[in-house]
Design a protein around this motif. Structure first.
Motif, short mmCIF file in Angstrom:
data_model
loop_
_atom_site.label_atom_id
_atom_site.label_comp_id
_atom_site.label_asym_id
_atom_site.label_seq_id
_atom_site.Cartn_x
_atom_site.Cartn_y
_atom_site.Cartn_z
N GLU A 1 33.02 45.45 50.69
CA GLU A 1 33.82 46.75 50.58
C GLU A 1 34.29 47.10 49.20
N GLY A 2 35.19 46.09 48.80
CA GLY A 2 35.61 46.21 47.22
C GLY A 2 34.55 46.19 46.20
N TYR A 3 33.89 45.29 46.19
CA TYR A 3 32.55 45.17 45.04
C TYR A 3 31.53 46.01 45.66
N GLY A 4 31.05 45.68 46.72
CA GLY A 4 29.99 46.36 47.15
C GLY A 4 29.87 47.70 47.48
N GLY A 5 31.12 48.50 47.94
CA GLY A 5 31.21 49.78 47.92
C GLY A 5 30.73 50.23 49.43
N GLY A 6 30.33 49.35 50.33
CA GLY A 6 29.82 49.91 51.87
C GLY A 6 28.36 49.69 51.49
N THR A 7 27.61 50.22 52.68
CA THR A 7 26.14 50.40 52.83
C THR A 7 25.55 51.16 51.76
N HIS A 8 24.27 50.89 51.44
CA HIS A 8 23.48 51.77 50.57
C HIS A 8 23.09 53.01 51.45
N SER A 9 22.86 52.82 52.72
CA SER A 9 22.57 53.92 53.72
C SER A 9 23.61 54.98 54.05
N GLY A 10 24.84 54.29 53.86
CA GLY A 10 25.97 55.27 53.99
C GLY A 10 26.32 54.99 55.52
N LYS A 11 25.54 54.42 56.20
CA LYS A 11 25.93 54.03 57.75
C LYS A 11 27.01 52.86 57.85
N PRO A 12 27.75 52.83 58.91
CA PRO A 12 28.60 51.70 58.87
C PRO A 12 27.99 50.13 58.96
N MET A 13 28.65 49.13 58.29
CA MET A 13 28.12 47.90 58.37
C MET A 13 28.21 47.38 59.75
N ARG A 14 27.23 46.39 60.10
CA ARG A 14 27.26 45.96 61.47
C ARG A 14 27.18 44.25 61.40
N ALA A 15 26.56 43.96 60.66
CA ALA A 15 26.40 42.50 60.32
C ALA A 15 26.06 41.80 59.04
N ILE A 16 26.45 40.85 58.79
CA ILE A 16 26.53 40.24 57.49
C ILE A 16 25.96 38.84 57.48
N GLN A 17 24.80 38.47 56.78
CA GLN A 17 24.15 37.14 56.89
C GLN A 17 24.60 36.57 55.69
N VAL A 18 25.31 35.44 55.58
CA VAL A 18 26.02 34.71 54.60
C VAL A 18 25.21 33.46 54.38
N GLY B 1 20.87 43.18 50.01
CA GLY B 1 20.44 43.98 51.15
C GLY B 1 21.00 45.44 51.09
N ASN B 2 21.59 45.84 52.38
CA ASN B 2 21.85 47.28 52.34
C ASN B 2 23.17 47.53 51.86
N ILE B 3 23.37 47.59 50.57
CA ILE B 3 24.61 47.45 50.10
C ILE B 3 24.45 48.66 48.64
N LYS B 4 25.64 49.26 48.78
CA LYS B 4 25.57 50.29 47.65
C LYS B 4 25.67 49.76 46.10
N ARG B 5 26.61 48.95 45.98
CA ARG B 5 26.48 48.23 44.59
C ARG B 5 26.34 46.61 44.65
N GLY B 6 24.87 46.42 44.66
CA GLY B 6 24.45 45.10 44.71
C GLY B 6 24.58 44.49 43.41
N GLY B 7 24.85 43.34 43.46
CA GLY B 7 24.64 42.30 42.03
C GLY B 7 25.37 40.95 42.38
N LEU B 8 25.71 40.50 41.20
CA LEU B 8 26.37 39.26 41.17
C LEU B 8 28.13 39.46 40.79
N ASP C 1 35.03 48.19 36.84
CA ASP C 1 35.82 47.78 37.91
C ASP C 1 35.09 46.63 38.43
N TYR C 2 33.95 46.43 38.39
CA TYR C 2 33.02 45.63 38.99
C TYR C 2 32.99 44.16 37.98
N MET C 3 33.39 44.47 36.79
CA MET C 3 33.42 43.28 35.83
C MET C 3 34.72 42.78 35.59
N ARG C 4 35.73 43.43 35.47
CA ARG C 4 36.86 43.33 35.05
C ARG C 4 37.58 42.19 35.58
#
Lengths: 153, 513
Positions: B367-384, B346-353, B95-98
């Motif tokens: 949320e879709g690709y990344g699957g939320g944070t790696h720590s399992g805590k709520p996301m608060r800020a995203i630096q782009v 960063g703090n993301i469960k499924r990090g990648g390209l 699902d990450y590639m398709r």
């Protein structure tokens, strides 16, 4: 590092367009730092002032002017690593090695440095030891790596 | 003979891929297998991702470790892989590639990055072959028509830059011109350039040769950051092989056209990712920013007309010339055409390209690709967009990711780096770091950046410790204005972006703890 060795490096690379960085990298690869004798010598060969060459050496984080440890350990301080606790890793590294940034351990094995991004930002925190990069490094993993370095020497 | 693919890129090796290859080679004796060191597919959270070619299909096993070698070899002999730990099946159906729009990264991870035959078999060098049959103006037109904009972050239209360099021939037909690839990928949260260089280096080489043909340049340099030792070795090897195969050198594919290419190593200065600093550094000087004009397109490297493009821009040129401008511009929205390589970090469960057409939202990505944070805590800020990009609060996560929509909220897409923070982040500390980083990495040429960043750290420290916080906040905002409008380049000019966004959206973090 002998005058002849430095001159040989400069002569081998001076035909390049903008040869100074390749020359400094080559000298540092061999010697571990840029000896002060080299600065004047390079300047003479490239028709630059000593100040110009010194200016370049001192501008870039990579170039050292004195010898460091056998191994360079760099810990990433950039944002992606911060988001998964690199600050704790920094504190642990400094405390366990009893070193601050830029310092070398008494046994001459390790120089500790900060680095800003190793491009391993999906698997942070990242550490570089010489030319190898390590991912997802926590305090325990860091200690393992340090033990490994000391054992190898 | 069964082929087993073990990636050789930085991330896989940082997670133990070399040790797996050694373990497999040692255990090899009873089963007939060939080890191929491929590039990564960019699904970094699954690395080391090992693939087995079985009955013409590739079967992937994620998060592989040296201790899994015996069971893998057993599976190779029985043909039963499903029960293996980490079994993923066909990775291209994951699902990450398709649903990715992989143009630049279509080949990443499929083969040994240095194998020219594999590159050719996957449409490699077709763009170059086509370009050799076109006039320089026709190549420039094709790139302009595709709507390609600089992928380094500034998003300047590539075709217009190339036209400027091409047109310098009208006044000086014999002048030496250069193609310089900016591979000084210093932004935290970005690794797409590295992935191109480590997984598909010939694509970059091909793009640079095409650029040379387009503008009449016969020499090229790849300015690579020293933090990428593996990319350095791979690029050097790829250039050597490309020369042997006549894709570089004095007579490219018998056309009589020439192009020489060399990798030059940076020396740990972030500012050298700014194109004029980069040119100074390449010339052997301090990496100090130059005032513009003159534009590098007219007076660049050694004062000669120079194209300076990012790795991803030049790589995209290969696919544009291969498949045509129409195929490329059909991706994207508004004035942002084609695809962008989003980098989840960063703090993301499924990090990648994740390579997608412009227009997706940050929320879909993290949320879709990344699957939320790696720590399992709520996301608060995203630096782009790297250290000079704004921190976005949740209310802005539905903004479409294209250059104009992001500019409208005072943020930037930049090079596509996305760094996620969970709710333990202290945004006043992040604002302080933005200033600290600018102080460490400023080239020192202009005062607002050199001094402003130092004062910025001091004034944020005062606010954080409760010393006249209201007055100091006024000072900080004024300082941000001075830096934005008074700095020579984006380093000092955009450091206020993360700072202001932290103040504006996370004000509570600035009151005394």
């Amino acid at each position: 590092m002998s005058t002849e060795t430095i001159e040989a490096i400069v002569d081998r690379l001076s035909h390049k367009e903008g040869p100074l960085l390749p020359i400094l990298h080559a000298i540092q690869a061999q010697q571990g730092f840029i000896p002060s004798d080299a600065v004047g010598l390079i300047g003479k060969k490239l028709n630059l002032s000593r100040a110009e060459v010194h200016g370049v050496v001192s501008f870039y984080h990579d170039f050292k002017t004195e010898s460091g440890g056998v191994n360079t350990v760099q810990i990433c301080r950039a944002e992606a690593c911060q988001s998964v606790g690199s600050e704790l890793l920094e504190e642990h590294a400094k405390a366990s090695l009893k070193l601050d940034w830029g310092e070398t351990s008494d046994d001459g094995q390790i120089t500790l440095e900060p680095v800003y991004c190793l491009g391993n930002c999906a698997c942070s925190p990242s550490v570089r030891i010489n030319d190898d990069i390590y991912a997802k490094v926590d305090a325990a993993r860091f200690d393992e790596l340090v033990t490994q370095i000391r054992k190898n020497n | 003979m069964t082929k087993i693919y073990i990636p050789q890129d930085t991330v896989s090796c940082a997670l133990g891929a070399d040790a797996i290859a050694v373990a497999l080679a040692d255990a090899n004796k009873s089963v007939d297998v060939e080890i191929v060191r491929n590039g990564s597919r960019g699904l970094f959270w699954l690395e080391p991702l090992v693939e087995v070619e079985h009955n013409g299909k590739r079967i992937a096993i994620g998060e592989f470790s040296g201790s899994d070698v015996t069971s893998l070899l057993d599976a190779v002999s029985t043909g039963k892989f499903e029960s293996l730990k980490g079994y993923l099946g066909d990775i291209e159906q994951h699902d990450y590639m398709r649903d990715q729009d992989r143009l630049t990264f279509a080949r990443a991870g499929i083969a040994d990055p240095l194998c020219i035959d594999s590159y050719r078999a996957l449409n490699g060098f077709k763009g170059l072959e086509r370009a050799l049959a076109l006039s320089p103006q026709a190549i420039v037109d094709e790139v302009r028509e595709a709507g390609l904009r600089g992928r380094g972050g500034a998003a300047f239209p590539t075709g217009i830059k190339w036209q400027t360099v091409l047109d310098t021939s009208l006044e000086a037909p014999e002048i030496q011109k250069y193609i310089v690839c900016n591979a000084d990928e210093g932004d935290s949260g970005t690794f797409a350039d590295r992935l191109v260089m480590e997984a598909d280096p010939y694509q970059l080489i091909e793009g640079m040769v095409i650029a040379g043909l387009a503008v009449g340049a016969t020499r090229g340099y790849i300015y690579l950051r020293s933090e990428y030792p593996k990319a350095h070795r791979l690029l050097d090897a790829a250039i050597e092989r490309a020369e042997q195969a006549n894709y570089l050198g004095a007579d490219i594919l018998g056309s009589g056209k020439c192009f020489d290419l060399e990798v030059r190593l940076g020396a740990g200065a972030y500012i050298c990712g700014e194109e004029t600093s980069l040119l100074n550094s390449l010339e052997g000087k301090r990496g100090v920013v130059r005032a513009k004009p003159p534009l590098p397109a007219i007076e660049g490297f050694l004062g000669k007309p120079t194209v300076v493009n990012n790795v991803l821009t030049l790589a995209a040129v290969s696919s544009i010339l291969c498949d045509g401008a129409d195929a490329y511009k059909n991706f994207g929205m508004g004035r942002s055409r084609g695809t962008l390589a989003f980098q989840l970090a960063g703090n993301i469960k499924r990090g990648g390209l994740v390579e997608l057409a412009f227009g997706t939202t940050l929320r879909e990505l993290v949320e879709g690709y990344g699957g939320g944070t790696h720590s399992g805590k709520p996301m608060r800020a995203i630096q782009v967009g790297g250290p000079l990009g704004a921190y976005l609060p949740e209310s802005q996560w539905d903004t479409p990711l294209d250059y104009e929509s992001f500019a409208a909220i005072k943020a930037m897409v930049g090079h596509g780096g996305i760094v996620v923070f969970d709710d333990t982040v202290d945004m006043s500390k992040q604002a302080r770091f933005a200033m600290e980083f600018c102080a460490v990495e400023s080239c020192g040429k202009c005062t607002p950046c050199r001094i402003g960043s130092v004062r910025g750290v001091e004034v944020i420290d005062k606010i954080r410790t409760g010393t006249e916080p209201d007055n100091n906040m006024v000072l900080l905002k004024d300082l941000c204005d001075t830096m934005e409008f008074g700095s020579l380049c984006a380093m000092g000019g955009m450091t206020p972006f993360p700072v202001r966004s932290a103040i504006e959206h996370f004000a509570d973090d600035f009151s005394k703890k």
